[in-house]
Write a protein that holds these residues in place. Structure first.
Motif, PDB file in Angstrom:
ATOM      1  N   PHE B   7       0.802  -1.055   0.031  1.00 45.43           N
ATOM      2  CA  PHE B   7       0.057  -0.076  -0.042  1.00 45.43           C
ATOM      3  C   PHE B   7       0.885   1.294   0.040  1.00 45.43           C
ATOM      4  O   PHE B   7       0.652   2.043  -0.671  1.00 45.43           O
ATOM      5  N   MET B  10       2.584   2.341  -3.157  1.00 43.66           N
ATOM      6  CA  MET B  10       1.703   2.703  -4.201  1.00 43.66           C
ATOM      7  C   MET B  10       2.350   2.286  -5.796  1.00 43.66           C
ATOM      8  O   MET B  10       2.495   2.932  -6.648  1.00 43.66           O
ATOM      9  N   GLY B  11       2.499   0.772  -5.677  1.00 43.12           N
ATOM     10  CA  GLY B  11       3.190   0.549  -7.130  1.00 43.12           C
ATOM     11  C   GLY B  11       4.364   1.131  -7.703  1.00 43.12           C
ATOM     12  O   GLY B  11       4.388   1.171  -8.971  1.00 43.12           O
ATOM     13  N   TYR B  13       5.281   4.283  -7.284  1.00 39.50           N
ATOM     14  CA  TYR B  13       4.740   5.773  -7.326  1.00 39.50           C
ATOM     15  C   TYR B  13       4.668   6.465  -6.098  1.00 39.50           C
ATOM     16  O   TYR B  13       4.220   7.542  -5.943  1.00 39.50           O
ATOM     17  N   ALA B  15       6.788   8.224  -4.280  1.00 44.33           N
ATOM     18  CA  ALA B  15       7.666   9.345  -4.263  1.00 44.33           C
ATOM     19  C   ALA B  15       6.585  10.468  -4.838  1.00 44.33           C
ATOM     20  O   ALA B  15       6.901  11.651  -4.662  1.00 44.33           O
ATOM     21  N   PHE B  16       5.724  10.097  -5.509  1.00 44.48           N
ATOM     22  CA  PHE B  16       4.615  11.140  -5.925  1.00 44.48           C
ATOM     23  C   PHE B  16       3.337  11.209  -5.471  1.00 44.48           C
ATOM     24  O   PHE B  16       2.612  11.917  -5.225  1.00 44.48           O
ATOM     25  N   VAL B  17       3.014  10.136  -5.222  1.00 42.51           N
ATOM     26  CA  VAL B  17       1.548   9.895  -4.489  1.00 42.51           C
ATOM     27  C   VAL B  17       1.255  10.462  -3.289  1.00 42.51           C
ATOM     28  O   VAL B  17       0.346  11.302  -2.971  1.00 42.51           O
ATOM     29  N   TRP B  18       2.185  10.363  -2.339  1.00 43.33           N
ATOM     30  CA  TRP B  18       2.243  10.455  -1.097  1.00 43.33           C
ATOM     31  C   TRP B  18       2.620  11.986  -0.867  1.00 43.33           C
ATOM     32  O   TRP B  18       1.794  12.605  -0.030  1.00 43.33           O
ATOM     33  N   PRO B  19       3.444  12.614  -1.524  1.00 43.32           N
ATOM     34  CA  PRO B  19       3.514  13.982  -1.367  1.00 43.32           C
ATOM     35  C   PRO B  19       2.458  14.783  -2.043  1.00 43.32           C
ATOM     36  O   PRO B  19       2.021  15.963  -1.444  1.00 43.32           O
ATOM     37  N   ALA B  20       1.872  14.155  -2.979  1.00 36.30           N
ATOM     38  CA  ALA B  20       0.525  14.945  -3.462  1.00 36.30           C
ATOM     39  C   ALA B  20      -0.577  14.822  -2.528  1.00 36.30           C
ATOM     40  O   ALA B  20      -1.157  15.920  -2.268  1.00 36.30           O
ATOM     41  N   TYR B  21      -0.777  13.713  -1.640  1.00 33.57           N
ATOM     42  CA  TYR B  21      -1.874  13.821  -0.848  1.00 33.57           C
ATOM     43  C   TYR B  21      -1.541  14.247   0.431  1.00 33.57           C
ATOM     44  O   TYR B  21      -2.108  15.140   1.065  1.00 33.57           O
ATOM     45  N   LEU B  23       0.760  17.203   0.892  1.00 27.48           N
ATOM     46  CA  LEU B  23       0.644  18.572   0.591  1.00 27.48           C
ATOM     47  C   LEU B  23      -0.725  19.028   0.631  1.00 27.48           C
ATOM     48  O   LEU B  23      -1.281  20.096   1.078  1.00 27.48           O
ATOM     49  N   THR B  24      -1.430  18.455  -0.027  1.00 25.69           N
ATOM     50  CA  THR B  24      -3.139  18.648  -0.046  1.00 25.69           C
ATOM     51  C   THR B  24      -3.784  18.897   1.090  1.00 25.69           C
ATOM     52  O   THR B  24      -4.291  19.844   1.606  1.00 25.69           O
TER      53      THR B  24
END
Lengths: 242, 57
Positions: B7, B10-11, B13, B15-21, B23-24
């Motif tokens: 989980f 994230m396949g 990804y 380094a990209f998915v978790w900073p996106a969530y 930061l939001t």
């Protein structure tokens, strides 16, 4: 000055609505996050990175929605001089700017693994960046003048002049050849996105909207009190003759 | 344990998915906190000012 002397109808309505919008927003976002992170399937091309969509797209929709709201408030301010219009625009602008920035950053985080680049000067991304700068300009103008009313007026004019950017953003993926993908949700003919992806997106979008409404009411109340404080300050200064 | 790691990964990804969530979430929560703080501060000041005006009259 004294039009803000009494809380009035707005405060009463705001106090009644706020608990509902706040709780609904919290529940929807919690549910949306659960669907987004645990239930919705990975994309057959993009894998798990598609989950960024569930924060990127609602942020983008909010950035646009808030700007349109500010433009309407600006028109109301300039045409009818409605006292709450300026307050609403002032309260909303930083939120819109934040959503625009989130759109750009989450978009870059999605773009790097998918497109191989953090940024490209295509029509969609560029017009979104312009939107962010419009927000900054709007906030700056509101705060730039000694005379509060001048600031509100200048900001309102900027907001209305900049509104042309909204359809440009929306149709940028149709009018120009862009790296950014074309519309798959809000389009003639209905959404082309699969329902297992559409549902979490819609729930997050609604949650974000109610979040904005809640925060707007809080910030407007705050702004009205600030205006009242300024009025009291000015009255004291005048009384002291200084 | 494996499920958790999958989980968070994230396949590939992550380094990209978790900073996106992340930061939001940080921005949205941050706005709530600062907006409420500012409201409370202004409400307190207003109460003080109205109290001192009332005592002077």
């Amino acid at each position: 000055m004294h039009r803000f002397a009494n809380p009035g109808r707005f405060q009463r309505i705001a106090t009644r609505i706020l608990p509902w919008t706040a709780v609904a927003s919290g529940l929807l976002i919690a549910w949306g996050l659960y669907l987004a992170l645990f239930v919705s399937p990975p994309d057959y091309q993009q894998g798990e990175s598609v989950r960024i969509m569930y924060v990127h797209v609602p942020s983008a929709w909010m950035a646009l929605f808030v700007y349109v709201m500010i433009a309407l408030a600006s028109a109301a301010s300039l045409i009818w001089r409605h006292p709450l219009a300026d307050v609403a625009a002032r309260a909303a602008s930083p939120l819109g700017a934040a959503f625009a920035l989130l759109t750009l950053v989450t978009g870059s985080l999605w773009g790097e693994p998918m497109w191989g680049t953090w940024w490209v000067w295509d029509a969609r991304l560029t017009s979104m960046l312009v939107l962010f700068f419009l927000y900054l300009g709007h906030i700056a103008l509101m705060n730039a003048f000694e005379d509060q009313q001048r600031g509100y007026r200048a900001a309102a004019i900027l907001a209305l002049v900049g509104v042309i950017n909204i359809p440009i953003i929306k149709y940028s993926v149709e009018w120009w050849s862009t790296l950014h993908q074309p519309a798959s949700v809000i389009r003639i003919g209905g959404p082309t996105i699969e329902s297992s992806l559409l549902w979490p997106l819609a729930i997050m979008a609604l949650g974000f909207k109610l979040y904005f409404v809640s925060l707007l009411l809080i910030r407007m109340r705050s702004e009205l009190i600030a205006a009242r404080l300024r009025a009291i300050d000015m009255a004291l200064v005048r009384r002291r003759g200084g | 344990m494996d499920q958790f790691r999958a989980f968070f990964d994230m396949g590939g990804y992550a380094a990209f998915v978790w900073p996106a969530y992340g930061l939001t979430a940080a921005v949205m929560v941050g706005f709530v906190i600062t907006s409420l703080r500012r409201l409370r501060r202004r409400q307190r000041r207003l109460a003080e000012m109205e109290a001192s005006r009332a005592s002077k009259e």
